[in-house]
Motif scaffolding. Structure first.
Motif, PDB file in Angstrom:
ATOM      1  N   VAL A   6       8.559  21.896 136.912  1.00  0.00           N
ATOM      2  CA  VAL A   6       7.455  22.856 136.917  1.00  0.00           C
ATOM      3  C   VAL A   6       6.360  22.465 135.936  1.00  0.00           C
ATOM      4  N   ASP A   7       6.352  21.220 135.497  1.00  0.00           N
ATOM      5  CA  ASP A   7       5.373  20.813 134.496  1.00  0.00           C
ATOM      6  C   ASP A   7       4.152  20.113 135.070  1.00  0.00           C
ATOM      7  N   SER A   8       4.015  20.113 136.373  1.00  0.00           N
ATOM      8  CA  SER A   8       2.808  19.540 136.967  1.00  0.00           C
ATOM      9  C   SER A   8       2.452  20.321 138.233  1.00  0.00           C
ATOM     10  N   CYS A   9       1.172  20.258 138.588  1.00  0.00           N
ATOM     11  CA  CYS A   9       0.679  20.965 139.772  1.00  0.00           C
ATOM     12  C   CYS A   9       1.079  20.212 141.036  1.00  0.00           C
ATOM     13  N   ASP A  10       1.293  20.968 142.109  1.00  0.00           N
ATOM     14  CA  ASP A  10       1.548  20.350 143.407  1.00  0.00           C
ATOM     15  C   ASP A  10       0.237  20.044 144.133  1.00  0.00           C
ATOM     16  N   LEU A  11      -0.823  20.625 143.658  1.00  0.00           N
ATOM     17  CA  LEU A  11      -2.122  20.494 144.290  1.00  0.00           C
ATOM     18  C   LEU A  11      -3.131  20.036 143.242  1.00  0.00           C
ATOM     19  N   LEU A  12      -3.939  19.048 143.575  1.00  0.00           N
ATOM     20  CA  LEU A  12      -4.970  18.597 142.651  1.00  0.00           C
ATOM     21  C   LEU A  12      -6.158  19.538 142.760  1.00  0.00           C
ATOM     22  N   CYS A  13      -6.404  20.263 141.695  1.00  0.00           N
ATOM     23  CA  CYS A  13      -7.522  21.189 141.677  1.00  0.00           C
ATOM     24  C   CYS A  13      -8.186  21.090 140.311  1.00  0.00           C
ATOM     25  N   LEU A  14      -9.465  21.379 140.273  1.00  0.00           N
ATOM     26  CA  LEU A  14     -10.164  21.297 139.004  1.00  0.00           C
ATOM     27  C   LEU A  14     -11.297  22.312 139.008  1.00  0.00           C
ATOM     28  N   ASP A  15     -11.235  23.202 138.036  1.00  0.00           N
ATOM     29  CA  ASP A  15     -12.334  24.148 137.835  1.00  0.00           C
ATOM     30  C   ASP A  15     -13.279  23.442 136.871  1.00  0.00           C
ATOM     31  N   LEU A  16     -14.126  22.602 137.419  1.00  0.00           N
ATOM     32  CA  LEU A  16     -14.963  21.715 136.617  1.00  0.00           C
ATOM     33  C   LEU A  16     -15.810  22.418 135.564  1.00  0.00           C
ATOM     34  N   PRO A  17     -16.531  23.489 135.868  1.00  0.00           N
ATOM     35  CA  PRO A  17     -17.326  24.141 134.815  1.00  0.00           C
ATOM     36  C   PRO A  17     -16.453  24.638 133.651  1.00  0.00           C
ATOM     37  N   HIS A  18     -15.326  25.241 133.985  1.00  0.00           N
ATOM     38  CA  HIS A  18     -14.425  25.752 132.935  1.00  0.00           C
ATOM     39  C   HIS A  18     -13.832  24.594 132.126  1.00  0.00           C
ATOM     40  N   ALA A  19     -13.343  23.586 132.824  1.00  0.00           N
ATOM     41  CA  ALA A  19     -12.732  22.437 132.160  1.00  0.00           C
ATOM     42  C   ALA A  19     -13.750  21.700 131.291  1.00  0.00           C
ATOM     43  N   GLU A  20     -14.975  21.539 131.785  1.00  0.00           N
ATOM     44  CA  GLU A  20     -16.002  20.828 131.024  1.00  0.00           C
ATOM     45  C   GLU A  20     -16.420  21.608 129.782  1.00  0.00           C
ATOM     46  N   SER A  21     -16.476  22.941 129.863  1.00  0.00           N
ATOM     47  CA  SER A  21     -16.838  23.729 128.677  1.00  0.00           C
ATOM     48  C   SER A  21     -15.759  23.610 127.598  1.00  0.00           C
ATOM     49  N   ILE A  22     -14.511  23.563 128.010  1.00  0.00           N
ATOM     50  CA  ILE A  22     -13.414  23.375 127.037  1.00  0.00           C
ATOM     51  C   ILE A  22     -13.484  21.978 126.444  1.00  0.00           C
ATOM     52  N   ARG A  23     -13.667  20.988 127.305  1.00  0.00           N
ATOM     53  CA  ARG A  23     -13.741  19.601 126.838  1.00  0.00           C
ATOM     54  C   ARG A  23     -14.869  19.415 125.822  1.00  0.00           C
ATOM     55  N   ALA A  24     -16.016  20.038 126.078  1.00  0.00           N
ATOM     56  CA  ALA A  24     -17.167  19.915 125.179  1.00  0.00           C
ATOM     57  C   ALA A  24     -16.921  20.600 123.839  1.00  0.00           C
ATOM     58  N   SER A  25     -16.033  21.587 123.806  1.00  0.00           N
ATOM     59  CA  SER A  25     -15.773  22.312 122.557  1.00  0.00           C
ATOM     60  C   SER A  25     -14.694  21.664 121.695  1.00  0.00           C
ATOM     61  N   LEU A  26     -14.020  20.647 122.202  1.00  0.00           N
ATOM     62  CA  LEU A  26     -12.960  19.991 121.431  1.00  0.00           C
ATOM     63  C   LEU A  26     -13.548  19.224 120.253  1.00  0.00           C
ATOM     64  N   PRO A  27     -12.810  19.166 119.147  1.00  0.00           N
ATOM     65  CA  PRO A  27     -13.295  18.384 118.000  1.00  0.00           C
ATOM     66  C   PRO A  27     -13.218  16.891 118.285  1.00  0.00           C
ATOM     67  N   GLU A  28     -13.914  16.123 117.455  1.00  0.00           N
ATOM     68  CA  GLU A  28     -13.864  14.671 117.574  1.00  0.00           C
ATOM     69  C   GLU A  28     -12.432  14.187 117.321  1.00  0.00           C
ATOM     70  N   LEU A  29     -12.074  13.087 117.935  1.00  0.00           N
ATOM     71  CA  LEU A  29     -10.733  12.533 117.783  1.00  0.00           C
ATOM     72  C   LEU A  29     -10.398  12.244 116.324  1.00  0.00           C
ATOM     73  N   SER A  30     -11.372  11.771 115.541  1.00  0.00           N
ATOM     74  CA  SER A  30     -11.109  11.467 114.129  1.00  0.00           C
ATOM     75  C   SER A  30     -10.702  12.723 113.356  1.00  0.00           C
ATOM     76  N   GLY A  31     -11.302  13.858 113.667  1.00  0.00           N
ATOM     77  CA  GLY A  31     -10.925  15.111 113.017  1.00  0.00           C
ATOM     78  C   GLY A  31      -9.534  15.557 113.414  1.00  0.00           C
ATOM     79  N   VAL A  32      -9.183  15.364 114.664  1.00  0.00           N
ATOM     80  CA  VAL A  32      -7.853  15.729 115.136  1.00  0.00           C
ATOM     81  C   VAL A  32      -6.804  14.815 114.510  1.00  0.00           C
TER      82      VAL A  32
END
Length: 125
Positions: A6-32
């Motif tokens: 149950v750890d992966s989707c059976d269907l490839l789907c992407l809510d691009l606007p939602h996913a992109e807003s989260i991606r843009a809010s992530l800190p830089e890799l060096s900070g992580v």
């Protein structure tokens, strides 16, 4: 019947606007990476035990801490040095003794780690 993972989707789907807003809010890799390094300092059971002892005792010398955690003094000193390098503990000299205490960051991180699991004998924060 075989249970499917149950750890992966059976269907490839992407809510691009939602996913992109989260991606843009992530800190830089060096900070992580820096934050992960600090968190990793408490990943060792002996260091977590030392931090827990400091959380309870507030300020302790290496001799007392070695007896409390049941480890050799040189091993406790080694772990304290790693905790100090990660800015989780601070030290001060008191005559011939070196006294250690958690920094505010060390206290917060120790409390967070202890809350994440029910640790026998440790009060939850």
């Amino acid at each position: 019947m075989i249970d499917e993972p149950v750890d992966s989707c059976d269907l490839l789907c992407l809510d691009l606007p939602h996913a992109e807003s989260i991606r843009a809010s992530l800190p830089e890799l060096s900070g992580v990476q820096s934050a992960a390094s600090v968190a990793k300092a408490l990943g060792d059971p002996t260091r977590l035990l030392i931090a827990t002892a400091l959380r309870t005792g507030e300020e302790l010398c290496v001799c007392d801490m070695a007896w409390i955690v049941g480890a050799a003094q040189n091993l406790v000193s080694h772990h304290l040095r790693q905790l100090k390098n990660a800015s989780l503990v601070t030290s001060r000299r008191n005559g011939k003794l070196v006294m250690y205490r958690l920094t505010p960051l060390g206290a917060q991180l120790t409390a967070a780690v202890l809350v994440s699991e029910r640790v026998e004998g440790v009060d939850r924060v």
